[in-house]
Write a protein that holds these residues in place. Structure first.
Motif, short mmCIF file in Angstrom:
data_model
loop_
_atom_site.label_atom_id
_atom_site.label_comp_id
_atom_site.label_asym_id
_atom_site.label_seq_id
_atom_site.Cartn_x
_atom_site.Cartn_y
_atom_site.Cartn_z
N ALA A 73 0.85 -1.20 0.00
CA ALA A 73 0.00 0.00 0.00
C ALA A 73 0.88 1.24 0.00
O ALA A 73 1.20 1.79 1.06
CB ALA A 73 -0.92 -0.01 1.22
N PRO A 74 1.33 1.71 -1.17
CA PRO A 74 2.21 2.87 -1.25
C PRO A 74 1.46 4.20 -1.05
O PRO A 74 1.16 4.91 -2.00
CB PRO A 74 2.81 2.76 -2.66
CG PRO A 74 1.79 2.01 -3.45
CD PRO A 74 1.11 1.08 -2.50
N ASN A 75 1.18 4.51 0.21
CA ASN A 75 0.50 5.76 0.53
C ASN A 75 1.38 6.63 1.42
O ASN A 75 2.47 6.22 1.83
CB ASN A 75 -0.85 5.48 1.19
CG ASN A 75 -0.72 4.64 2.45
OD1 ASN A 75 0.12 4.87 3.30
ND2 ASN A 75 -1.58 3.61 2.56
N GLN A 76 0.90 7.83 1.74
CA GLN A 76 1.71 8.79 2.48
C GLN A 76 2.07 8.29 3.87
O GLN A 76 3.21 8.45 4.32
CB GLN A 76 0.96 10.13 2.59
CG GLN A 76 1.79 11.26 3.18
CD GLN A 76 2.93 11.69 2.28
OE1 GLN A 76 2.75 11.81 1.07
NE2 GLN A 76 4.11 11.91 2.85
N ASN A 78 2.39 5.22 4.98
CA ASN A 78 3.38 4.14 4.90
C ASN A 78 4.73 4.65 4.41
O ASN A 78 5.78 4.13 4.81
CB ASN A 78 2.87 3.03 4.00
CG ASN A 78 1.70 2.29 4.60
OD1 ASN A 78 1.50 2.31 5.82
ND2 ASN A 78 0.88 1.65 3.77
N ASP A 159 6.07 14.47 -2.69
CA ASP A 159 5.65 13.15 -2.22
C ASP A 159 4.63 12.50 -3.15
O ASP A 159 4.63 11.28 -3.33
CB ASP A 159 5.09 13.25 -0.80
CG ASP A 159 6.18 13.44 0.23
OD1 ASP A 159 7.38 13.43 -0.14
OD2 ASP A 159 5.86 13.61 1.43
N MET A 160 3.76 13.29 -3.75
CA MET A 160 2.78 12.72 -4.66
C MET A 160 3.47 12.10 -5.87
O MET A 160 3.13 10.99 -6.30
CB MET A 160 1.80 13.80 -5.12
CG MET A 160 0.70 13.26 -6.04
SD MET A 160 -0.32 11.97 -5.25
CE MET A 160 -1.15 12.96 -4.00
N LEU A 163 5.14 8.85 -4.75
CA LEU A 163 4.17 7.75 -4.60
C LEU A 163 3.71 7.23 -5.95
O LEU A 163 3.50 6.01 -6.12
CB LEU A 163 2.98 8.23 -3.77
CG LEU A 163 3.27 8.48 -2.29
CD1 LEU A 163 2.08 9.15 -1.62
CD2 LEU A 163 3.61 7.17 -1.57
N ASN A 164 3.58 8.12 -6.91
CA ASN A 164 3.16 7.68 -8.25
C ASN A 164 4.19 6.76 -8.90
O ASN A 164 3.84 5.86 -9.68
CB ASN A 164 2.91 8.90 -9.15
CG ASN A 164 1.60 9.60 -8.82
OD1 ASN A 164 0.69 8.99 -8.25
ND2 ASN A 164 1.51 10.87 -9.16
#
Length: 366
Positions: A73-76, A78, A159-160, A163-164
């Motif tokens: 789960a590659p989210n902020q 984590n 960071d966005m 994550l992408n």
């Protein structure tokens, strides 16, 4: 028949004998070296080396676990947890890097853990191809802590964007492979210390070029001179080039921890010198007690004073060495100068007291 020439030769011989006999009274103490080297080596292994490697492995396993969660789960949230575990492991690494001996030397462990600056082109090529041998020496600058630094902070502008990147399985795989290798290598080195190499190390008490203390004291000085003084401060500050090189700081993509890492390294070095155990108040036999045994209390005091002076200079720097170099590089060069003073005390005075020869080539003219 005694000629004038013979009289002159006799006088010269007498003067040489007198000169040689009197010179020994003017140098350092000639006390017999009966210091217990085995006690120093035992304290070093049991109270510093093994505990430090154990702590590093705990931190790397936490990094690995957070990596596994992030990949799923590659989210902020984590990403932040993964970054924090990387920082914690990197801080502990500063207490381990000096131990380039035994299995670590055999594996060239430090070259696979902390070669910086990292090579972005190599990393991106590896990711793009999807096939790579991370143990190959050509990938030394594409693995380890600096590579993870880039993968967590540098692969996107924010960071966005970072994550992408991790929507691509190839980025996930490379991050996983690099972190898994760090943990695997560390476990190999730790296991060797705890099973085979500890006994070899503590029993090698002679004063020879290949004995444990002779090798380690050289490694200690080499790390201080090159790994700390030059790599963390001198090279980025431009002490070895015509202009400063801020892109060569440690943790370039998370620059706010560059001073913290340097201070961790200096503290580790001074604790080693004084025989302070890793993460405890235990004090054992050390370079300090060895020098005291040889009646060189003066040198002990000087070395610790110079360590403390260097720490004050580093503490005065900005947390971000890139900012410090670009706004007031003089303070960086002053920190380098303070670190350099201790090089002389360690590399010349301490080695002479121990009757140990330098076993590495000095490449920067000190």
């Amino acid at each position: 028949m005694i000629t004038g020439r013979k009289i002159i030769l006799v006088l010269i011989t007498a003067l040489v004998i007198v000169g040689c006999s009197s010179s020994s009274d003017d140098g350092p103490s000639s006390k017999t070296d009966d210091f217990n080297r085995g006690a120093l080596l035992t304290n070093l292994v049991d109270n510093t080396i093994i505990p430090a490697f154990e702590d590093l492995q705990v931190k790397l396993l936490a990094l690995k676990a957070n990596k596994d969660v992030f990949i799923v789960a590659p989210n902020q949230i984590n990403l932040e947890a993964l970054r924090m575990s990387w920082i914690e492991a990197y801080k502990v690494w500063q207490s381990v890097e000096v131990f380039n001996i035994g299995k670590a030397e055999e594996l060239q462990y430090s070259f696979q853990m902390n070669v910086y600056p990292t090579n972005v082109l190599d990393i991106e090529n590896n990711i793009s191809s999807g096939t790579y041998d991370l143990t190959n020496v050509n990938n030394n600058d594409a693995v380890g802590f600096p590579a993870v630094d880039y993968l967590l902070y540098g692969i996107g502008n924010d960071d966005m964007a970072i994550l992408n990147k991790y929507l691509d399985i190839k980025y996930k795989n490379y991050l996983a492979d690099v972190i898994d290798q760090m943990a695997s290598l560390t476990q190999i080195v730790l296991d060797d210390w705890k099973t085979v190499y500890r006994t070899t190390f503590v029993n090698s008490i002679a004063n020879t070029a290949t004995s444990s203390l002779n090798k380690f004291v050289n490694d200690f000085i080499f790390y201080y001179e090159k790994g700390l003084r030059a790599n963390k401060i001198g090279i980025p500050a431009g002490n070895f080039s015509t202009t400063p090189l801020p892109e060569k700081i440690e943790a370039f993509y998370n620059q706010d921890i560059s001073k913290e890492l340097a201070l961790e390294a200096l503290n580790a070095v001074q604790n080693l010198f004084n025989g302070k155990a890793y993460l405890s108040a235990t004090i054992g036999e050390s370079f300090k007690s060895y020098l005291n045994h040889l009646d060189r209390n003066d040198l002990v005091g000087l070395i610790n004073t110079r360590f403390d002076d260097a720490r004050q200079k580093i503490e005065a720097l900005h947390d971000n060495f890139n900012i410090q170099i670009n706004t007031d590089n003089t303070k960086m060069t002053q920190a380098f100068d303070a670190l350099q003073l201790t090089v002389v005390s360690l590399k010349v005075d301490m080695l002479q007291a121990f009757n140990v020869s330098v076993d590495f080539v000095d490449a920067d003219g000190d």
